[in-house]
Scaffold this active site. Structure first.
Site, PDB file in Angstrom:
ATOM      1  N   ARG A  43       0.029   5.329   4.436  1.00  0.00           N
ATOM      2  CA  ARG A  43      -0.544   5.941   3.234  1.00  0.00           C
ATOM      3  C   ARG A  43       0.064   7.325   3.066  1.00  0.00           C
ATOM      4  O   ARG A  43      -0.426   8.304   3.632  1.00  0.00           O
ATOM      5  CB  ARG A  43      -2.067   6.013   3.344  1.00  0.00           C
ATOM      6  N   SER A 115      -9.923  -1.916  -1.737  1.00  0.00           N
ATOM      7  CA  SER A 115     -11.077  -1.039  -1.561  1.00  0.00           C
ATOM      8  C   SER A 115     -12.149  -1.410  -2.579  1.00  0.00           C
ATOM      9  O   SER A 115     -11.855  -1.570  -3.761  1.00  0.00           O
ATOM     10  CB  SER A 115     -10.671   0.426  -1.776  1.00  0.00           C
ATOM     11  N   LYS A 144      -9.532  12.116   1.896  1.00  0.00           N
ATOM     12  CA  LYS A 144      -9.178  11.636   0.558  1.00  0.00           C
ATOM     13  C   LYS A 144      -9.825  12.534  -0.486  1.00  0.00           C
ATOM     14  O   LYS A 144     -11.053  12.695  -0.507  1.00  0.00           O
ATOM     15  CB  LYS A 144      -9.664  10.186   0.360  1.00  0.00           C
TER      16      LYS A 144
END
Length: 215
Positions: A43, A115, A144
């Protein structure tokens, strides 16, 4: 992709990019895998994240480490990168391409994760053919900047009570100290960023999660 196989892979799900590490990402990943990470997601997002060729090169380096240890390599939200390096799968959020479109591009043998934060999103992802769902954020997280409201383990528990059997992994602010309720609620595994990437000893941090997930 066989759901029981996917379920077994999710036990210790490590998510990381270069911005999450204080040391070279390759070192952190190698140590984390030695500690017991069972699946890895690349990521590369946030301020200072690599782009273009630099991102591609890091992806290839980390993928090589995963392959040498038979750990699946998942790409976050970058279908072109996943195809370019023949990644083992892709993970997407609610604002990205739906799983059905990804499946058409990737084929049946790749792992697709989505998600989901509500029962409606869960049902849609299942209908679209997702292999597993990331449910959260379970706890507050600083990893995040676009995280949804914290919801604890309620959704995971409710889904299991309703008979939803798709593999689930909890995400968001999970540490070795608060992971047990996530697993007890019905998650097949726990996904972490900072608790491993930011640890002084990533191998020991990963090993702590591995012990919890194998109980």
């Amino acid at each position: 992709m066989d759901s029981e196989h996917v379920r077994s892979l999710l036990r210790v799900y490590f998510i990381m990019g270069s911005v999450n590490c204080r040391r070279p990402a390759a070192e952190v990943l190698a140590e984390a895998i030695a500690g017991g990470v069972t699946i890895f997601q690349f990521r590369e997002k946030g301020p200072g994240a690599l782009t273009g060729e630099a991102k591609l090169n890091l992806a290839r380096e980390l993928q090589g480490i995963c392959r040498s240890h038979s750990v699946p390599f998942i790409v976050n939200d970058d279908i072109d990168l996943a195809i370019a390096i023949d990644a083992d799968g892709v993970h997407v959020g609610q604002d990205d391409e739906p799983a059905q479109a990804l499946r058409e591009q990737l084929g049946s043998r790749k792992i697709i994760g989505v998600s989901a934060h509500t029962p409606e999103e869960v049902r849609q992802a299942i209908a679209d053919g997702a292999d597993y769902l990331g449910i959260g954020p379970v706890y507050p997280t600083a990893s995040k900047d676009d995280a949804r409201p914290v919801q604890g383990t309620i959704l995971i528990g409710n889904l299991r009570k309703e008979g939803v059997s798709i593999p689930l992994v909890g995400i968001g602010g999970i540490t070795a100290d608060n992971a047990s309720p996530v697993l007890a609620a019905g998650a097949d595994g726990i996904s972490v960023i900072s608790a491993i990437a930011g640890a002084d000893h990533p191998e020991a941090a990963a090993a702590a999660f591995a012990r919890l997930a194998s109980r």
